[in-house]
Design a protein around this motif. Sequence first.
Motif, PDB file in Angstrom:
ATOM      1  N   LEU A  70       0.682  -1.122  -0.016  1.00  0.00           N
ATOM      2  CA  LEU A  70       0.035  -0.112   0.065  1.00  0.00           C
ATOM      3  C   LEU A  70       0.702   1.190   0.003  1.00  0.00           C
ATOM      4  CD1 LEU A  70      -1.868  -2.466   0.929  1.00  0.00           C
ATOM      5  CD2 LEU A  70      -2.873  -0.663   2.507  1.00  0.00           C
ATOM      6  N   VAL A  71       0.672   2.101  -1.123  1.00  0.00           N
ATOM      7  CA  VAL A  71       1.550   3.258  -1.097  1.00  0.00           C
ATOM      8  C   VAL A  71       0.829   4.514  -0.524  1.00  0.00           C
ATOM      9  CG1 VAL A  71       2.716   4.962  -2.775  1.00  0.00           C
ATOM     10  CG2 VAL A  71       2.699   2.335  -3.131  1.00  0.00           C
ATOM     11  N   GLU A  72      -0.413   4.780  -0.905  1.00  0.00           N
ATOM     12  CA  GLU A  72      -1.217   5.774  -0.207  1.00  0.00           C
ATOM     13  C   GLU A  72      -2.746   5.713  -0.201  1.00  0.00           C
ATOM     14  OE1 GLU A  72      -1.133  10.869  -0.622  1.00  0.00           O
ATOM     15  OE2 GLU A  72      -0.571   9.542  -2.299  1.00  0.00           O
ATOM     16  N   GLY A  73      -3.306   5.854   0.791  1.00  0.00           N
ATOM     17  CA  GLY A  73      -4.844   5.693   1.071  1.00  0.00           C
ATOM     18  C   GLY A  73      -5.519   7.110   1.307  1.00  0.00           C
ATOM     19  N   TYR A  74      -5.738   7.558   2.628  1.00  0.00           N
ATOM     20  CA  TYR A  74      -6.435   8.724   2.699  1.00  0.00           C
ATOM     21  C   TYR A  74      -5.525   9.806   2.608  1.00  0.00           C
ATOM     22  CZ  TYR A  74      -8.685  12.632   5.175  1.00  0.00           C
ATOM     23  OH  TYR A  74      -8.999  13.729   5.515  1.00  0.00           O
ATOM     24  N   ARG A  75      -6.072  11.005   2.055  1.00  0.00           N
ATOM     25  CA  ARG A  75      -5.533  12.073   1.766  1.00  0.00           C
ATOM     26  C   ARG A  75      -6.344  13.519   2.366  1.00  0.00           C
ATOM     27  NH1 ARG A  75      -4.103  12.059  -4.456  1.00  0.00           N
ATOM     28  NH2 ARG A  75      -2.496  10.588  -4.267  1.00  0.00           N
ATOM     29  N   ARG A  76      -5.652  14.099   2.945  1.00  0.00           N
ATOM     30  CA  ARG A  76      -6.560  15.797   3.272  1.00  0.00           C
ATOM     31  C   ARG A  76      -6.600  16.409   1.995  1.00  0.00           C
ATOM     32  NH1 ARG A  76      -5.750  16.646   8.729  1.00  0.00           N
ATOM     33  NH2 ARG A  76      -4.716  15.340   9.846  1.00  0.00           N
ATOM     34  N   PRO A  77      -7.799  17.053   1.985  1.00  0.00           N
ATOM     35  CA  PRO A  77      -8.560  17.963   0.882  1.00  0.00           C
ATOM     36  C   PRO A  77      -7.351  19.006   0.499  1.00  0.00           C
ATOM     37  CG  PRO A  77     -10.211  17.499   2.421  1.00  0.00           C
ATOM     38  CD  PRO A  77      -8.993  17.122   3.250  1.00  0.00           C
ATOM     39  N   SER A  78      -6.588  19.491   1.265  1.00  0.00           N
ATOM     40  CA  SER A  78      -5.697  20.395   0.901  1.00  0.00           C
ATOM     41  C   SER A  78      -4.723  19.700   0.113  1.00  0.00           C
ATOM     42  CB  SER A  78      -5.099  21.288   2.123  1.00  0.00           C
ATOM     43  OG  SER A  78      -4.441  20.268   2.932  1.00  0.00           O
ATOM     44  N   LEU A  79      -4.175  18.662   0.670  1.00  0.00           N
ATOM     45  CA  LEU A  79      -3.282  18.113  -0.420  1.00  0.00           C
ATOM     46  C   LEU A  79      -3.426  17.553  -1.737  1.00  0.00           C
ATOM     47  CD1 LEU A  79      -0.223  16.822  -0.377  1.00  0.00           C
ATOM     48  CD2 LEU A  79      -1.087  14.624   0.748  1.00  0.00           C
ATOM     49  N   GLN A  80      -4.973  16.969  -1.596  1.00  0.00           N
ATOM     50  CA  GLN A  80      -5.555  16.461  -2.965  1.00  0.00           C
ATOM     51  C   GLN A  80      -5.369  17.958  -4.054  1.00  0.00           C
ATOM     52  OE1 GLN A  80      -6.517  13.408  -3.626  1.00  0.00           O
ATOM     53  NE2 GLN A  80      -7.000  14.081  -5.918  1.00  0.00           N
ATOM     54  N   GLU A  81      -5.887  19.056  -3.452  1.00  0.00           N
ATOM     55  CA  GLU A  81      -5.897  20.366  -4.472  1.00  0.00           C
ATOM     56  C   GLU A  81      -4.607  20.514  -4.659  1.00  0.00           C
ATOM     57  OE1 GLU A  81      -9.623  23.166  -3.523  1.00  0.00           O
ATOM     58  OE2 GLU A  81      -8.400  22.873  -1.491  1.00  0.00           O
ATOM     59  N   SER A  82      -3.711  20.527  -3.792  1.00  0.00           N
ATOM     60  CA  SER A  82      -2.315  20.948  -4.139  1.00  0.00           C
ATOM     61  C   SER A  82      -1.742  20.089  -5.446  1.00  0.00           C
ATOM     62  CB  SER A  82      -1.345  20.873  -3.014  1.00  0.00           C
ATOM     63  OG  SER A  82       0.185  20.916  -3.246  1.00  0.00           O
ATOM     64  N   ILE A  83      -1.801  18.737  -5.276  1.00  0.00           N
ATOM     65  CA  ILE A  83      -1.271  17.935  -6.298  1.00  0.00           C
ATOM     66  C   ILE A  83      -2.046  18.035  -7.524  1.00  0.00           C
ATOM     67  CG2 ILE A  83      -1.207  15.376  -7.032  1.00  0.00           C
ATOM     68  CD1 ILE A  83      -1.165  14.809  -3.961  1.00  0.00           C
ATOM     69  N   PHE A  84      -3.114  18.297  -7.576  1.00  0.00           N
ATOM     70  CA  PHE A  84      -4.140  18.702  -8.851  1.00  0.00           C
ATOM     71  C   PHE A  84      -3.496  20.102  -9.288  1.00  0.00           C
ATOM     72  CE2 PHE A  84      -7.189  20.081 -11.614  1.00  0.00           C
ATOM     73  CZ  PHE A  84      -7.640  19.166 -12.275  1.00  0.00           C
ATOM     74  N   SER A  85      -3.546  21.077  -8.683  1.00  0.00           N
ATOM     75  CA  SER A  85      -3.096  22.402  -8.973  1.00  0.00           C
ATOM     76  C   SER A  85      -1.609  22.101  -9.800  1.00  0.00           C
ATOM     77  CB  SER A  85      -3.229  23.482  -7.974  1.00  0.00           C
ATOM     78  OG  SER A  85      -4.528  23.534  -7.506  1.00  0.00           O
ATOM     79  N   ASP A  86      -0.696  21.599  -9.022  1.00  0.00           N
ATOM     80  CA  ASP A  86       0.804  21.574  -9.588  1.00  0.00           C
ATOM     81  C   ASP A  86       0.775  20.602 -10.702  1.00  0.00           C
ATOM     82  OD1 ASP A  86       1.450  22.726  -7.160  1.00  0.00           O
ATOM     83  OD2 ASP A  86       2.565  21.046  -6.184  1.00  0.00           O
ATOM     84  N   TYR A  87      -0.066  19.678 -10.886  1.00  0.00           N
ATOM     85  CA  TYR A  87       0.064  19.048 -12.219  1.00  0.00           C
ATOM     86  C   TYR A  87      -0.835  19.663 -13.425  1.00  0.00           C
ATOM     87  CZ  TYR A  87      -0.498  15.260 -15.572  1.00  0.00           C
ATOM     88  OH  TYR A  87      -0.392  14.361 -16.871  1.00  0.00           O
ATOM     89  N   ALA A  88      -1.662  20.404 -13.230  1.00  0.00           N
ATOM     90  CA  ALA A  88      -2.311  21.173 -13.959  1.00  0.00           C
ATOM     91  C   ALA A  88      -1.430  22.378 -14.387  1.00  0.00           C
ATOM     92  CB  ALA A  88      -3.657  21.775 -13.605  1.00  0.00           C
ATOM     93  N   ALA A  89      -0.504  22.870 -13.542  1.00  0.00           N
ATOM     94  CA  ALA A  89       0.483  23.981 -13.960  1.00  0.00           C
ATOM     95  C   ALA A  89       1.573  23.368 -15.003  1.00  0.00           C
ATOM     96  CB  ALA A  89       0.973  24.685 -12.603  1.00  0.00           C
ATOM     97  N   THR A  90       1.882  22.150 -14.522  1.00  0.00           N
ATOM     98  CA  THR A  90       2.844  21.468 -15.532  1.00  0.00           C
ATOM     99  C   THR A  90       2.310  21.355 -16.781  1.00  0.00           C
ATOM    100  OG1 THR A  90       3.974  20.451 -13.559  1.00  0.00           O
ATOM    101  CG2 THR A  90       4.361  19.345 -15.866  1.00  0.00           C
ATOM    102  N   LEU A  91       0.953  21.064 -16.868  1.00  0.00           N
ATOM    103  CA  LEU A  91       0.314  20.713 -18.445  1.00  0.00           C
ATOM    104  C   LEU A  91       0.261  22.031 -19.012  1.00  0.00           C
ATOM    105  CD1 LEU A  91      -2.326  18.026 -17.442  1.00  0.00           C
ATOM    106  CD2 LEU A  91       0.044  17.626 -18.507  1.00  0.00           C
TER     107      LEU A  91
END
Length: 215
Positions: A70-91
């Motif tokens: 198991l690599v990752e289960g629960y994620r806090r909403p703030s972390l989820q938003e940060s990961i999405f925002s960072d990848y969208a910025a890369t794209l």
Amino acid sequence: MNEIVLMSDPRVAAVEVEECDEPLVDCRSALRVDERRSDPAGDWAHLRAGVLRRLIRAQELLPDGWQWLLVEGYRRPSLQESIFSDYAATLRRLHPEESEARIHAAASRWVAPLETAGHVSGAAIDLTICTKDGIEVDMGSPEAATPEESDGACYTHAVGLPAQARQNRAVMVEALTAVGMVNYPTEWWHWSYGDRYWAVSTGAAAAHYGPRRRG
């Protein structure tokens, strides 16, 4: 489903949640949990109790000597938003000509927008398979590799995979689908039960698990 429904699809966000209030539980006493995305609060090692039960049952279906990592289960909403925002910025940097709507959809191939994310409900898990000695089996691309990094090999049924990696993925698919979990087809490692994406994939009337907060 024959088509790939992305996490950004309006049909996923439209699914109602009938929260069952099942607790988030620590998986470390039941299954092997990797430390690569650990956090001080221990969020990454938690899942809904029903998801953990399914993973335990599915592990019994793996070949002798293999187990879940198991690599990752629960994620806090703030972390989820940060990961999405960072990848969208890369794209956006890679494809400045693309519209914001297309960037949003492309980003959702690899990370869900907050409103449809299964990790924030404890219903989704990123995992792979390892031996009893902790050696990861060949899955054809690194866990969490983006479509750009893997040249599309992150897609569960990507063409051109080595035969052994294709077979290893088939073992994972068979074990996890047998216990009612669903895969996100653009990420071979991402599986869930009871979230909005699961409901869309299975035709369920509602999701069982909505966003939760730990601590």
